[in-house]
Design a protein around this motif. Structure first.
Motif, short mmCIF file in Angstrom:
data_model
loop_
_atom_site.label_atom_id
_atom_site.label_comp_id
_atom_site.label_asym_id
_atom_site.label_seq_id
_atom_site.Cartn_x
_atom_site.Cartn_y
_atom_site.Cartn_z
N LEU A 27 -47.94 38.14 89.99
CA LEU A 27 -48.28 39.18 89.02
C LEU A 27 -48.86 38.58 87.75
O LEU A 27 -49.87 39.07 87.23
N ILE A 28 -48.25 37.51 87.25
CA ILE A 28 -48.72 36.88 86.02
C ILE A 28 -50.06 36.18 86.23
O ILE A 28 -50.95 36.26 85.38
N PHE A 29 -50.22 35.52 87.37
CA PHE A 29 -51.46 34.77 87.61
C PHE A 29 -52.69 35.68 87.58
O PHE A 29 -53.74 35.31 87.03
N PHE A 30 -52.58 36.86 88.16
CA PHE A 30 -53.76 37.73 88.28
C PHE A 30 -53.96 38.66 87.08
O PHE A 30 -54.86 39.51 87.11
N GLN A 31 -53.18 38.50 86.02
CA GLN A 31 -53.32 39.37 84.86
C GLN A 31 -54.70 39.31 84.19
O GLN A 31 -55.28 40.34 83.87
N ASN A 34 -60.38 40.73 86.17
CA ASN A 34 -60.83 42.07 86.49
C ASN A 34 -60.95 42.16 88.01
O ASN A 34 -61.41 41.23 88.67
N GLY A 35 -60.55 43.28 88.57
CA GLY A 35 -60.45 43.36 90.02
C GLY A 35 -59.13 42.74 90.45
O GLY A 35 -58.21 42.56 89.64
N PHE A 36 -58.98 42.41 91.71
CA PHE A 36 -57.76 41.80 92.25
C PHE A 36 -56.52 42.68 91.99
O PHE A 36 -55.41 42.17 91.92
N ASN A 37 -56.76 43.98 91.82
CA ASN A 37 -55.65 44.87 91.51
C ASN A 37 -54.62 44.93 92.63
O ASN A 37 -53.42 45.11 92.39
N SER A 38 -55.08 44.74 93.86
CA SER A 38 -54.15 44.79 94.99
C SER A 38 -53.11 43.68 94.90
O SER A 38 -51.95 43.88 95.25
N PHE A 39 -53.52 42.50 94.40
CA PHE A 39 -52.57 41.40 94.25
C PHE A 39 -51.55 41.71 93.15
O PHE A 39 -50.37 41.37 93.28
N MET A 165 -67.07 42.36 85.67
CA MET A 165 -67.33 40.92 85.64
C MET A 165 -66.07 40.17 85.20
O MET A 165 -65.17 40.75 84.59
N PHE A 166 -66.01 38.89 85.51
CA PHE A 166 -64.87 38.08 85.07
C PHE A 166 -64.77 38.05 83.55
O PHE A 166 -63.68 38.01 82.99
N ILE A 167 -65.92 38.07 82.88
CA ILE A 167 -65.94 37.94 81.43
C ILE A 167 -65.58 39.25 80.72
O ILE A 167 -65.32 39.27 79.52
N GLY A 168 -65.54 40.35 81.44
CA GLY A 168 -65.19 41.63 80.84
C GLY A 168 -63.79 41.59 80.23
O GLY A 168 -62.82 41.29 80.92
N GLY A 169 -63.68 41.87 78.93
CA GLY A 169 -62.39 41.84 78.25
C GLY A 169 -61.87 40.45 77.94
O GLY A 169 -60.74 40.28 77.48
#
Length: 444
Positions: A27-31, A34-39, A165-169
């Motif tokens: 949970l912490i790793f994927f915080q 953007n995306g990867f919400n399923s994890f 995008m990864f850079i979003g936020g």
């Protein structure tokens, strides 16, 4: 009875602690991604399941309910639920509460019950560092071709950026991650390879924040680093860092002035006192106050995205158009009074809008207990990494305060990570205030 026996048989040999830590790390790793919400969903539901299993097996939960931080946290949760149910938009409020506050409280409870010392938190902290360096590298690679094009300025990069995008936020999240990593590096005795990962993350993270073209984030991170270096007495590094910043800025201005036009406004005093300089923030804040004054003590329920609904229901559109065109410019012309687009852009105003002045008081009480724990450990007589970590954490608090002057971050990724931080402070403080007496740990 048979179902109960079957449940006990299945869970008897399960090591719930290992599963809890695994799903927490996930949970912490994927915080920051953007995306990867399923994890994140898997991590969240895994935490719930094994936290329940742990409680049912142990028949108790190792939490001191007399601790003021715990009292304040549960009052905050209870009040948020109550105001959401009694507010004008209960379904939306409870749904947002489920997605945010429930996750934050679960993270907090799992950490304070699973971890007993800094040594046990080491892996969690490394997960935080590793997740941010991955998203940082991905963000740079995403914009690599544009960065290599010398004709591309920062405004053009900004216009191409999306939340997919990864850079979003990225810049907002960096105001937590980069100060946290700086504290981790300055305070704790980690192996060389970990320190190099931390240093590389800081360097690449700062470059990416600069590319992001966010003034507030740069200011928050700068002051956080300044405080951390000052408290850690790394005066040479502080002087070198300031010199590099001044020289780099001067060279950049001379080479490509158009790309730095937004940052140049930081040297103009009007940037901090005018509505235009603050990107129409005065109009945003004044409009938020118009909405808040109808329900000042209880708010409209947890979650800010329904602010547009509240403005519409109060018939403020025509009132603003006639009397407050600067408010109308943001709420109607720019945000179109749409759900999820109207934002108070200030943490205090956001909390008062959501759970009222009473909720704000509870929130501030919660943070007062955390700050007290940091200060008590900081001014203790002992010399240790624990004391240093707590002392340098003041830099994280400075960054959190500054970024929330023009934004409101106590939910979603930032909220989850700040609760991870407060839980870590809780664990480390508890460790620092324990002594061995007749073979038992006693907290006092």
């Amino acid at each position: 009875m048979q179902l109960k026996n079957y449940y006990l048989k299945i869970t008897k040999n399960l090591d719930s602690s290992k599963f809890l830590r695994f799903f927490l790390y996930m949970l912490i790793f994927f915080q920051p991604f953007n995306g990867f919400n399923s994890f994140r969903e898997i991590g969240f539901y895994g935490l719930i399941i094994f936290f329940i299993i742990k409680i049912s097996r142990e028949r108790t939960i190792n939490i001191d309910f007399r601790d003021k931080t715990i009292v304040a946290l549960f009052l905050l949760v209870a009040w948020s639920i109550l105001t959401s149910i009694l507010g004008p938009y209960p379904l939306d409020s409870l749904n947002i509460l489920r997605k945010n506050l429930l996750v934050q409280v679960l993270i907090f409870l799992v950490i304070i019950t699973e971890f007993k010392s800094y040594n046990e938190l080491r892996t969690l902290f490394l997960i935080v560092v590793m997740s941010f360096i991955v998203v940082t590298i991905a963000s740079l690679l995403e914009n690599l071709s544009d960065l290599m094009n010398l004709k591309m300025d920062l405004y053009a990069l900004q216009s191409k950026r999306t939340h997919k995008m990864f850079i979003g936020g990225f810049a907002s999240n960096a105001t937590f991650y980069l100060p946290f990593i700086a504290v981790w590096l300055a305070a704790l005795n980690e192996p060389i390879w970990k320190k190099w990962i931390g240093k590389i993350t800081l360097l690449l993270g700062l470059i990416t924040v600069f590319i992001y073209n966010s003034r507030t984030s740069l200011i928050a991170i700068f002051f956080a680093f300044f405080i951390i270096l000052l408290l850690s007495k790394k005066y040479k590094l502080l002087i070198i860092s300031l010199t590099v910043i001044i020289l780099s800025t001067s060279i950049a201005y001379s080479l490509k002035p158009a790309a730095f036009s937004k940052y140049k406004t930081l040297a103009n005093f009007k940037t901090y006192i005018s509505n235009e300089g603050l990107s129409n923030r005065f109009g945003v804040w004044q409009g938020a106050l118009h909405i808040i004054r109808e329900r000042p003590f209880t708010g409209y329920g947890y979650g800010w995205k329904k602010m547009a609904w509240a403005a519409r229901d109060l018939n403020l559109e025509e009132y603003w158009k006639e009397h407050y065109p600067h408010i109308y410019a943001y709420y109607v012309d720019e945000a179109h009074l749409s759900y999820g687009r109207v934002n108070p852009h200030n943490l205090i105003l956001q909390i008062v809008f959501e759970i009222g002045l009473i909720g704000l008081g509870i929130f501030l009480w919660f943070w007062t207990t955390i700050i007290f724990k940091i200060l008590r450990a900081t001014f203790s007589q002992q010399r240790s990494q624990i004391k240093d970590f707590m002392k340098y954490s003041i830099g994280i608090l400075i960054s959190y305060i500054l970024i929330n002057i023009t934004n409101g971050y106590w939910q979603e990724t930032y909220g989850n990570m700040i609760f991870m931080f407060t839980a870590s402070i809780f664990v480390i403080y508890k460790q620092s205030t324990q002594r061995i007496d007749d073979g038992k740990d006693i907290q006092f």
